[in-house]
Design a protein around this motif. Structure first.
Motif, PDB file in Angstrom:
ATOM      1  N   HIS A  33       0.836  -1.200   0.000  1.00  0.00           N
ATOM      2  CA  HIS A  33       0.000   0.000   0.000  1.00  0.00           C
ATOM      3  C   HIS A  33       0.872   1.253   0.000  1.00  0.00           C
ATOM      4  CE1 HIS A  33      -3.867  -1.971   0.423  1.00  0.00           C
ATOM      5  NE2 HIS A  33      -3.228  -2.863   1.164  1.00  0.00           N
ATOM      6  N   GLY A  34       0.357   2.308  -0.630  1.00  0.00           N
ATOM      7  CA  GLY A  34       1.058   3.586  -0.668  1.00  0.00           C
ATOM      8  C   GLY A  34       1.911   3.798  -1.901  1.00  0.00           C
ATOM      9  N   ARG A  35       1.996   2.788  -2.741  1.00  0.00           N
ATOM     10  CA  ARG A  35       2.754   2.873  -4.000  1.00  0.00           C
ATOM     11  C   ARG A  35       1.937   2.209  -5.099  1.00  0.00           C
ATOM     12  NH1 ARG A  35       7.763   5.741  -3.746  1.00  0.00           N
ATOM     13  NH2 ARG A  35       8.166   5.915  -1.523  1.00  0.00           N
ATOM     14  N   ARG A  36       2.239   2.613  -6.342  1.00  0.00           N
ATOM     15  CA  ARG A  36       1.568   2.011  -7.493  1.00  0.00           C
ATOM     16  C   ARG A  36       2.603   1.709  -8.571  1.00  0.00           C
ATOM     17  NH1 ARG A  36       1.280   5.977 -11.229  1.00  0.00           N
ATOM     18  NH2 ARG A  36       1.538   8.074 -10.420  1.00  0.00           N
ATOM     19  N   ARG A  37       2.329   0.671  -9.351  1.00  0.00           N
ATOM     20  CA  ARG A  37       3.204   0.269 -10.453  1.00  0.00           C
ATOM     21  C   ARG A  37       3.062   1.284 -11.573  1.00  0.00           C
ATOM     22  NH1 ARG A  37       0.737  -4.146 -11.194  1.00  0.00           N
ATOM     23  NH2 ARG A  37       2.099  -5.512 -10.026  1.00  0.00           N
ATOM     24  N   ALA A  38       4.200   1.751 -12.114  1.00  0.00           N
ATOM     25  CA  ALA A  38       4.144   2.735 -13.197  1.00  0.00           C
ATOM     26  C   ALA A  38       5.417   2.666 -14.030  1.00  0.00           C
ATOM     27  CB  ALA A  38       3.997   4.144 -12.621  1.00  0.00           C
ATOM     28  N   PHE A  39       5.289   2.940 -15.327  1.00  0.00           N
ATOM     29  CA  PHE A  39       6.464   3.123 -16.171  1.00  0.00           C
ATOM     30  C   PHE A  39       6.954   4.547 -15.918  1.00  0.00           C
ATOM     31  CE2 PHE A  39       4.990  -0.583 -18.568  1.00  0.00           C
ATOM     32  CZ  PHE A  39       6.204  -1.226 -18.756  1.00  0.00           C
ATOM     33  N   CYS A  40       7.834   4.686 -14.946  1.00  0.00           N
ATOM     34  CA  CYS A  40       8.258   6.014 -14.503  1.00  0.00           C
ATOM     35  C   CYS A  40       9.780   6.145 -14.412  1.00  0.00           C
ATOM     36  CB  CYS A  40       7.618   6.349 -13.153  1.00  0.00           C
ATOM     37  SG  CYS A  40       8.014   5.191 -11.837  1.00  0.00           S
ATOM     38  N   ILE A  41      10.509   5.153 -14.932  1.00  0.00           N
ATOM     39  CA  ILE A  41      11.975   5.171 -14.883  1.00  0.00           C
ATOM     40  C   ILE A  41      12.516   5.054 -16.309  1.00  0.00           C
ATOM     41  CG2 ILE A  41      14.044   3.986 -14.038  1.00  0.00           C
ATOM     42  CD1 ILE A  41      12.434   5.080 -11.738  1.00  0.00           C
ATOM     43  N   TYR A  42      13.321   6.012 -16.728  1.00  0.00           N
ATOM     44  CA  TYR A  42      14.009   5.887 -18.015  1.00  0.00           C
ATOM     45  C   TYR A  42      15.022   4.751 -17.899  1.00  0.00           C
ATOM     46  CZ  TYR A  42      12.247  10.545 -19.190  1.00  0.00           C
ATOM     47  OH  TYR A  42      11.443  11.632 -19.432  1.00  0.00           O
ATOM     48  N   SER A  43      14.987   3.826 -18.850  1.00  0.00           N
ATOM     49  CA  SER A  43      15.919   2.704 -18.837  1.00  0.00           C
ATOM     50  C   SER A  43      17.045   2.956 -19.829  1.00  0.00           C
ATOM     51  CB  SER A  43      15.207   1.400 -19.213  1.00  0.00           C
ATOM     52  OG  SER A  43      16.129   0.332 -19.215  1.00  0.00           O
ATOM     53  N   VAL A  44      18.253   3.030 -19.297  1.00  0.00           N
ATOM     54  CA  VAL A  44      19.438   3.226 -20.140  1.00  0.00           C
ATOM     55  C   VAL A  44      20.362   2.016 -20.051  1.00  0.00           C
ATOM     56  CG1 VAL A  44      19.315   5.738 -19.973  1.00  0.00           C
ATOM     57  CG2 VAL A  44      20.665   4.448 -18.302  1.00  0.00           C
ATOM     58  N   HIS A  45      19.858   0.959 -19.440  1.00  0.00           N
ATOM     59  CA  HIS A  45      20.670  -0.235 -19.215  1.00  0.00           C
ATOM     60  C   HIS A  45      19.926  -1.479 -19.713  1.00  0.00           C
ATOM     61  CE1 HIS A  45      23.803  -2.545 -17.156  1.00  0.00           C
ATOM     62  NE2 HIS A  45      22.851  -3.329 -16.703  1.00  0.00           N
ATOM     63  N   PHE A 114      12.345  -2.368  -3.760  1.00  0.00           N
ATOM     64  CA  PHE A 114      13.151  -1.366  -4.449  1.00  0.00           C
ATOM     65  C   PHE A 114      12.212  -0.252  -4.902  1.00  0.00           C
ATOM     66  CE2 PHE A 114      15.856  -5.026  -4.450  1.00  0.00           C
ATOM     67  CZ  PHE A 114      17.099  -4.480  -4.209  1.00  0.00           C
ATOM     68  N   LEU A 115      12.328   0.894  -4.248  1.00  0.00           N
ATOM     69  CA  LEU A 115      11.463   2.042  -4.513  1.00  0.00           C
ATOM     70  C   LEU A 115      12.137   3.005  -5.478  1.00  0.00           C
ATOM     71  CD1 LEU A 115      10.314   2.758  -0.850  1.00  0.00           C
ATOM     72  CD2 LEU A 115       9.064   1.496  -2.612  1.00  0.00           C
ATOM     73  N   SER A 116      11.344   3.684  -6.259  1.00  0.00           N
ATOM     74  CA  SER A 116      11.855   4.646  -7.231  1.00  0.00           C
ATOM     75  C   SER A 116      12.398   5.880  -6.523  1.00  0.00           C
ATOM     76  CB  SER A 116      10.736   5.079  -8.173  1.00  0.00           C
ATOM     77  OG  SER A 116      10.122   3.954  -8.747  1.00  0.00           O
ATOM     78  N   ASP A 117      13.572   6.293  -6.953  1.00  0.00           N
ATOM     79  CA  ASP A 117      14.186   7.516  -6.420  1.00  0.00           C
ATOM     80  C   ASP A 117      13.749   8.673  -7.297  1.00  0.00           C
ATOM     81  OD1 ASP A 117      15.742   9.625  -5.562  1.00  0.00           O
ATOM     82  OD2 ASP A 117      17.633   8.514  -5.644  1.00  0.00           O
ATOM     83  N   ARG A 118      12.825   9.483  -6.802  1.00  0.00           N
ATOM     84  CA  ARG A 118      12.278  10.587  -7.592  1.00  0.00           C
ATOM     85  C   ARG A 118      13.284  11.719  -7.793  1.00  0.00           C
ATOM     86  NH1 ARG A 118       6.870  12.054  -4.845  1.00  0.00           N
ATOM     87  NH2 ARG A 118       8.062  11.548  -2.991  1.00  0.00           N
ATOM     88  N   ASN A 119      14.413  11.663  -7.116  1.00  0.00           N
ATOM     89  CA  ASN A 119      15.457  12.686  -7.296  1.00  0.00           C
ATOM     90  C   ASN A 119      16.538  12.243  -8.283  1.00  0.00           C
ATOM     91  OD1 ASN A 119      14.352  14.564  -5.431  1.00  0.00           O
ATOM     92  ND2 ASN A 119      15.089  13.272  -3.767  1.00  0.00           N
ATOM     93  N   HIS A 120      16.432  11.029  -8.772  1.00  0.00           N
ATOM     94  CA  HIS A 120      17.431  10.499  -9.710  1.00  0.00           C
ATOM     95  C   HIS A 120      17.143  11.033 -11.113  1.00  0.00           C
ATOM     96  CE1 HIS A 120      19.795   7.624 -12.020  1.00  0.00           C
ATOM     97  NE2 HIS A 120      20.426   7.325 -10.898  1.00  0.00           N
ATOM     98  N   GLY A 121      18.178  11.229 -11.901  1.00  0.00           N
ATOM     99  CA  GLY A 121      18.037  11.740 -13.263  1.00  0.00           C
ATOM    100  C   GLY A 121      17.220  10.848 -14.185  1.00  0.00           C
ATOM    101  N   GLN A 122      17.063   9.569 -13.852  1.00  0.00           N
ATOM    102  CA  GLN A 122      16.274   8.659 -14.683  1.00  0.00           C
ATOM    103  C   GLN A 122      14.800   8.609 -14.282  1.00  0.00           C
ATOM    104  OE1 GLN A 122      19.901   5.694 -14.715  1.00  0.00           O
ATOM    105  NE2 GLN A 122      18.171   4.782 -15.770  1.00  0.00           N
ATOM    106  N   TRP A 123      14.415   9.374 -13.284  1.00  0.00           N
ATOM    107  CA  TRP A 123      13.007   9.443 -12.893  1.00  0.00           C
ATOM    108  C   TRP A 123      12.254  10.151 -14.012  1.00  0.00           C
ATOM    109  CZ3 TRP A 123       9.285   7.626  -9.989  1.00  0.00           C
ATOM    110  CH2 TRP A 123       8.131   8.379  -9.771  1.00  0.00           C
ATOM    111  N   ALA A 124      11.304   9.462 -14.615  1.00  0.00           N
ATOM    112  CA  ALA A 124      10.523  10.033 -15.712  1.00  0.00           C
ATOM    113  C   ALA A 124       9.248  10.700 -15.204  1.00  0.00           C
ATOM    114  CB  ALA A 124      10.165   8.945 -16.720  1.00  0.00           C
ATOM    115  N   GLY A 125       8.808  10.311 -14.036  1.00  0.00           N
ATOM    116  CA  GLY A 125       7.599  10.899 -13.472  1.00  0.00           C
ATOM    117  C   GLY A 125       6.341  10.403 -14.156  1.00  0.00           C
ATOM    118  N   ALA A 126       5.311  11.196 -14.058  1.00  0.00           N
ATOM    119  CA  ALA A 126       4.008  10.833 -14.628  1.00  0.00           C
ATOM    120  C   ALA A 126       4.003  11.137 -16.125  1.00  0.00           C
ATOM    121  CB  ALA A 126       2.897  11.592 -13.921  1.00  0.00           C
ATOM    122  N   LEU A 127       3.958  10.095 -16.915  1.00  0.00           N
ATOM    123  CA  LEU A 127       3.929  10.224 -18.371  1.00  0.00           C
ATOM    124  C   LEU A 127       2.563   9.783 -18.887  1.00  0.00           C
ATOM    125  CD1 LEU A 127       7.356   8.520 -19.186  1.00  0.00           C
ATOM    126  CD2 LEU A 127       6.892  10.980 -19.119  1.00  0.00           C
TER     127      LEU A 127
END
Length: 181
Positions: A33-45, A114-127
């Motif tokens: 609870h408190g998180r949702r699955r989302a395509f929110c990370i740019y993948s460069v690897h 493993f939670l998304s780091d919203r301060n990381h440069g690969q954070w895509a946010g809400a698309l």
């Protein structure tokens, strides 16, 4: 925190659901609870490159996410943990947390997530779905084509009894776009 002899849980919401890659005692469906699955990370690897990023899943704030919880033997934990850090942290876009998950048939338990780091440069946010489609279509990385990751997600969610209409719509959009490319 668990001692070296205690079993631990790992929560997966993406490829860990269908390809954990580590030994486990049992697998159960679980909800965070408190998180949702989302395509929110740019993948460069794994599913894209620096020149042509793709998208991978992350846990965005809000809602709840149904995934898989794996119980790992305490004796296997050091190797499993090392494996997970190598697999999930190639560019350190996630941070580790011990979060309480509701495990079907087993109550609540802390699990490594493993939670998304919203301060990381690969954070895509809400698309938008259109933006996600644009990034996923044609992207390929070390782990293969981005569309295959999306397709695996949709298929394995269905196998676990989860119908995610947004992900199914996105898959249809990406398939249509790749068909004309």
């Amino acid at each position: 925190m668990a001692t070296d002899s205690e079993d631990r849980w790992v929560f997966g919401y993406g490829s860990l659901m269908w390809r954990p890659g580590f030994p486990f005692i049992e697998r159960r469906t679980a909800v965070l609870h408190g998180r949702r699955r989302a395509f929110c990370i740019y993948s460069v690897h794994h599913r894209g490159t620096y020149e042509r990023p793709g998208l991978v899943l992350g846990l965005a704030p809000g809602g709840a996410v149904r995934g898989a919880a794996y119980r790992v033997a305490g004796s296997a934990w050091p190797e499993v943990y090392d494996y997970l850090r190598e697999r999930e942290q190639p560019t350190e876009t996630y941070f580790e947390a011990w979060s309480e998950v509701r495990i079907d048939g087993n109550g609540r338990a802390p699990a490594l997530v493993f939670l998304s780091d919203r301060n990381h440069g690969q954070w895509a946010g809400a698309l938008t779905l259109d933006q996600q489609c644009e990034l996923i279509a044609g992207a390929t990385g070390l782990s293969g084509r981005n569309i295959d990751y999306l397709r695996d997600l949709v298929l394995h969610l269905r196998e676990d009894g989860v119908r995610d209409h947004a992900m199914e719509t996105l898959l249809k959009m990406v398939e249509a776009r790749e068909a004309v490319a």
